[in-house]
Design a protein around this motif. Structure first.
Motif, PDB file in Angstrom:
ATOM      1  N   ALA A 199       0.827  -1.207   0.000  1.00  0.00           N
ATOM      2  CA  ALA A 199       0.000   0.000   0.000  1.00  0.00           C
ATOM      3  C   ALA A 199       0.860   1.256   0.000  1.00  0.00           C
ATOM      4  O   ALA A 199       0.543   2.237  -0.687  1.00  0.00           O
ATOM      5  CB  ALA A 199      -0.928  -0.006   1.220  1.00  0.00           C
ATOM      6  N   LEU A 200       1.951   1.234   0.742  1.00  0.00           N
ATOM      7  CA  LEU A 200       2.829   2.407   0.783  1.00  0.00           C
ATOM      8  C   LEU A 200       3.509   2.641  -0.561  1.00  0.00           C
ATOM      9  O   LEU A 200       3.654   3.791  -0.997  1.00  0.00           O
ATOM     10  CB  LEU A 200       3.868   2.229   1.889  1.00  0.00           C
ATOM     11  N   VAL A 201       3.932   1.574  -1.226  1.00  0.00           N
ATOM     12  CA  VAL A 201       4.568   1.730  -2.536  1.00  0.00           C
ATOM     13  C   VAL A 201       3.555   2.226  -3.565  1.00  0.00           C
ATOM     14  O   VAL A 201       3.832   3.158  -4.329  1.00  0.00           O
ATOM     15  CB  VAL A 201       5.192   0.399  -2.993  1.00  0.00           C
ATOM     16  N   VAL A 202       2.371   1.618  -3.575  1.00  0.00           N
ATOM     17  CA  VAL A 202       1.330   2.051  -4.512  1.00  0.00           C
ATOM     18  C   VAL A 202       0.920   3.489  -4.230  1.00  0.00           C
ATOM     19  O   VAL A 202       0.765   4.312  -5.138  1.00  0.00           O
ATOM     20  CB  VAL A 202       0.118   1.103  -4.436  1.00  0.00           C
ATOM     21  N   GLY A 203       0.738   3.807  -2.936  1.00  0.00           N
ATOM     22  CA  GLY A 203       0.362   5.166  -2.572  1.00  0.00           C
ATOM     23  C   GLY A 203       1.427   6.184  -2.931  1.00  0.00           C
ATOM     24  O   GLY A 203       1.108   7.283  -3.409  1.00  0.00           O
ATOM     25  N   ALA A 204       2.690   5.841  -2.738  1.00  0.00           N
ATOM     26  CA  ALA A 204       3.777   6.760  -3.085  1.00  0.00           C
ATOM     27  C   ALA A 204       3.839   6.983  -4.588  1.00  0.00           C
ATOM     28  O   ALA A 204       4.072   8.107  -5.055  1.00  0.00           O
ATOM     29  CB  ALA A 204       5.105   6.209  -2.575  1.00  0.00           C
ATOM     30  N   MET A 225      -7.053   3.981  -3.369  1.00  0.00           N
ATOM     31  CA  MET A 225      -7.085   2.599  -2.889  1.00  0.00           C
ATOM     32  C   MET A 225      -6.001   2.352  -1.851  1.00  0.00           C
ATOM     33  O   MET A 225      -6.232   1.686  -0.829  1.00  0.00           O
ATOM     34  CB  MET A 225      -6.927   1.637  -4.065  1.00  0.00           C
ATOM     35  N   ALA A 226      -4.798   2.885  -2.094  1.00  0.00           N
ATOM     36  CA  ALA A 226      -3.691   2.690  -1.152  1.00  0.00           C
ATOM     37  C   ALA A 226      -3.982   3.356   0.191  1.00  0.00           C
ATOM     38  O   ALA A 226      -3.690   2.791   1.254  1.00  0.00           O
ATOM     39  CB  ALA A 226      -2.400   3.238  -1.742  1.00  0.00           C
ATOM     40  N   MET A 227      -4.565   4.548   0.155  1.00  0.00           N
ATOM     41  CA  MET A 227      -4.863   5.239   1.408  1.00  0.00           C
ATOM     42  C   MET A 227      -5.970   4.539   2.191  1.00  0.00           C
ATOM     43  O   MET A 227      -5.950   4.507   3.423  1.00  0.00           O
ATOM     44  CB  MET A 227      -5.234   6.692   1.127  1.00  0.00           C
ATOM     45  N   TRP A 228      -6.955   3.956   1.492  1.00  0.00           N
ATOM     46  CA  TRP A 228      -7.962   3.161   2.196  1.00  0.00           C
ATOM     47  C   TRP A 228      -7.305   1.969   2.881  1.00  0.00           C
ATOM     48  O   TRP A 228      -7.611   1.661   4.045  1.00  0.00           O
ATOM     49  CB  TRP A 228      -9.031   2.675   1.219  1.00  0.00           C
ATOM     50  N   MET A 229      -6.445   1.275   2.168  1.00  0.00           N
ATOM     51  CA  MET A 229      -5.759   0.122   2.759  1.00  0.00           C
ATOM     52  C   MET A 229      -4.934   0.531   3.969  1.00  0.00           C
ATOM     53  O   MET A 229      -4.962  -0.135   5.014  1.00  0.00           O
ATOM     54  CB  MET A 229      -4.856  -0.530   1.706  1.00  0.00           C
ATOM     55  N   LEU A 230      -4.233   1.637   3.853  1.00  0.00           N
ATOM     56  CA  LEU A 230      -3.401   2.100   4.958  1.00  0.00           C
ATOM     57  C   LEU A 230      -4.250   2.469   6.170  1.00  0.00           C
ATOM     58  O   LEU A 230      -3.932   2.094   7.306  1.00  0.00           O
ATOM     59  CB  LEU A 230      -2.586   3.309   4.496  1.00  0.00           C
ATOM     60  N   ALA A 231      -5.337   3.199   5.930  1.00  0.00           N
ATOM     61  CA  ALA A 231      -6.185   3.642   7.031  1.00  0.00           C
ATOM     62  C   ALA A 231      -6.843   2.467   7.738  1.00  0.00           C
ATOM     63  O   ALA A 231      -7.049   2.507   8.966  1.00  0.00           O
ATOM     64  CB  ALA A 231      -7.251   4.608   6.512  1.00  0.00           C
ATOM     65  N   GLY A 368       7.077   5.972   1.034  1.00  0.00           N
ATOM     66  CA  GLY A 368       7.118   4.847   0.106  1.00  0.00           C
ATOM     67  C   GLY A 368       8.004   3.699   0.545  1.00  0.00           C
ATOM     68  O   GLY A 368       7.582   2.532   0.518  1.00  0.00           O
ATOM     69  N   PRO A 369       9.264   3.945   0.966  1.00  0.00           N
ATOM     70  CA  PRO A 369      10.140   2.836   1.390  1.00  0.00           C
ATOM     71  C   PRO A 369       9.896   2.379   2.819  1.00  0.00           C
ATOM     72  O   PRO A 369      10.557   1.435   3.274  1.00  0.00           O
ATOM     73  CB  PRO A 369      11.548   3.439   1.265  1.00  0.00           C
TER      74      PRO A 369
END
Length: 481
Positions: A199-204, A225-231, A368-369
């Motif tokens: 999620a962090l890589v996709v979001g970045a 989508m990445a921010m939903w997964m992270l949250a 991201g990393p």
């Protein structure tokens, strides 16, 4: 004879630590990315929105490279068991060998068998068959995590075995071996870590392209989508980590004592040491910044609960406290940073500014990393915290190494360092170059929730205007992948 004062045991540990540190980041990424690809294809089949298909093709290329590097780097690990850790392989082989074979038969064959269909069959097989292939690859990565973590967890909390006359661990109860006391906690913790890493890589990546073009539909979709997964997942990971820590306190108390920096026992509530410098020789944490009794509250859910310290453990059984102490703090600190990013994304979403907040996008790019660093920090905490044992409490690391000379191990270590940085460095660079290309935004008129083909009607091909003006025969445009 040692090299620069390092004996064969230290060099063998350094070599295994180096190679597995390279290896672990690729499966952590591919596990999450395989599931993400399955979700993208399912959404495309459900909604017909071209943006999901474009994102599927965009990340599929990256998955293929990451998966290949994970396989190649993993092969080396099995060879090291025979070269540098032959005694360990001999003693644990009857238990760990079958589980590693199950990983190949049930996971790797599933992944490899359907990987070709997923990568090359988008336009060659039916949509249902292709989706099932993508789903099979995603399930295969989870099966792989299941068996590898079962192996590692048995080394941490061995159960269901006996020891024969040759000193080998032999299976008595496979259910107890596979589902050993720490396995469920490690499996949940690692799978969630893989999802957060992806999620962090996709979001970045999405944030990077939003900083350049806020209207790119592909970048907007992947970032959302990445921010939903992270949250959603970051709070679950913190809860899972708490449960894992309590289980570790029960099964591997010395590891938790090192994580907390508790050299001395505390009878009336132990403090939480936020920062400090553990001095293992003097058995004290220097310059400690601490909160009274909070460690007892976290680990025992009671402010006044007593906590034992390393003074209750024989000195020869202590792990390297400074390493475990700091790697644990890196992991936890990054976990709370992920939680913060997820919370900020919810605030921006509620305000309708998810795609209009450069500060949020820059934060996402910087994070991201973070998933890879957190995974490495967690692995260091787990594995270094198990020392001085390979099989916790039963087989010491010093008794597991092959009878090798230090120069032989040192030469192979140098070769690994040079080759790994060259080969995998180029692979990572290529992945970053792929991510630097903006995802295709989707063709006008197709991103409206309509299927690409409905009721037997095929949409007319788009006409290349340049070819039409030049009087050349019309040809369909090739949508960017």
């Amino acid at each position: 004879m040692g090299i620069f004062g390092l004996d064969a045991l230290t060099l063998a540990r350094a070599q295994f630590g180096f190679t597995i540190s390279f290896h672990i980041v690729f499966p952590a990424f591919s596990i999450g990315l395989a599931s993400y690809l399955a979700v993208l294809e399912a959404l495309w089949l459900w909604t017909g929105r071209e943006v999901f298909l474009n994102l599927f093709k965009y990340w599929m290329k990256i998955f293929a490279i990451a998966f290949a590097m994970g396989v190649v780097s993993g092969i080396v690990m099995s060879y090291q068991f025979g070269t540098n850790w032959s005694v360990y392989a001999d003693k644990t082989g009857p238990v760990l060998g079958p589980m590693m074979a199950y990983e190949v038969l049930s996971a790797f064959f599933l992944e490899a068998g359907f990987l070709g269909v997923m990568l090359f069959g988008v336009d060659k097989v039916g949509r249902t068959l292709h989706f099932l292939a993508t789903l099979a690859v995603a399930v295969g990565t989870l099966f792989s995590a299941f068996w590898i973590l079962a192996v590692n967890s048995w080394m941490q909390t061995p159960a269901g075995h006996s020891v024969n006359a040759a000193g080998q661990f032999v299976p008595e109860d496979w259910w107890a071996i596979v589902f050993n006391p720490s396995f469920p906690f490690r499996l949940v913790h690692m799978v969630l870590a893989a999802y957060l890493t992806t999620a962090l890589v996709v979001g970045a990546t999405g944030a990077w392209h939003l900083l350049r073009d806020r209207g790119n539909a592909g970048a907007r979709t992947m970032f959302s989508m990445a921010m939903w997964m992270l949250a959603l997942v970051a709070p679950l990971q913190i809860a899972a980590g708490d449960a894992h820590g309590i289980n570790t306190l029960e099964r591997q108390p010395a590891k938790v004592m090192a994580m907390e920096g508790h050299f001395e026992s505390h009878q009336d509530g132990a403090p939480l040491i936020l920062f400090g410098w553990p001095d293992q020789s003097e058995r004290v944490v220097r310059y400690a910044v601490q909160i009274p009794r909070l460690s007892s509250l976290i680990l025992k859910h009671d402010l006044n609960a007593p906590l034992a310290g390393l003074d209750t453990i024989p000195r020869e059984n202590w792990p390297p406290v400074p390493v475990v102490f700091w790697s644990f703090r890196v992991m936890v600190g990054l976990g709370f940073a992920m939680l913060g990013l997820g919370a900020l994304s919810l605030v921006a979403r509620w305000r309708g500014a998810l795609y209009e907040s450069p500060w949020l996008h820059r934060f996402a790019v910087a994070m991201g990393p973070a998933g890879f660093v957190a995974v490495l920090a967690g692995w260091i905490t787990t594995e270094v915290g198990r020392q001085p044992f390979t099989v916790y409490g039963l087989l010491r690391t010093a008794e597991s190494v092959s009878p090798l000379q230090a120069p032989a191990v040192a030469s192979s270590l140098v070769a690994f360092v040079l080759i790994y940085f060259a080969v995998f460095g180029m692979g990572v660079l290529y992945i970053l170059r792929l991510m630097a290309h903006a995802p295709h935004p989707g063709e006008p008129g197709l991103d409206r929730g309509k299927p690409l083909r409905t009721a037997g009607v095929t949409p007319a091909p788009a006409i290349d205007p340049d070819r039409a003006r030049a009087g050349a025969p019309s040809a369909p445009l090739r949508p960017a992948e």
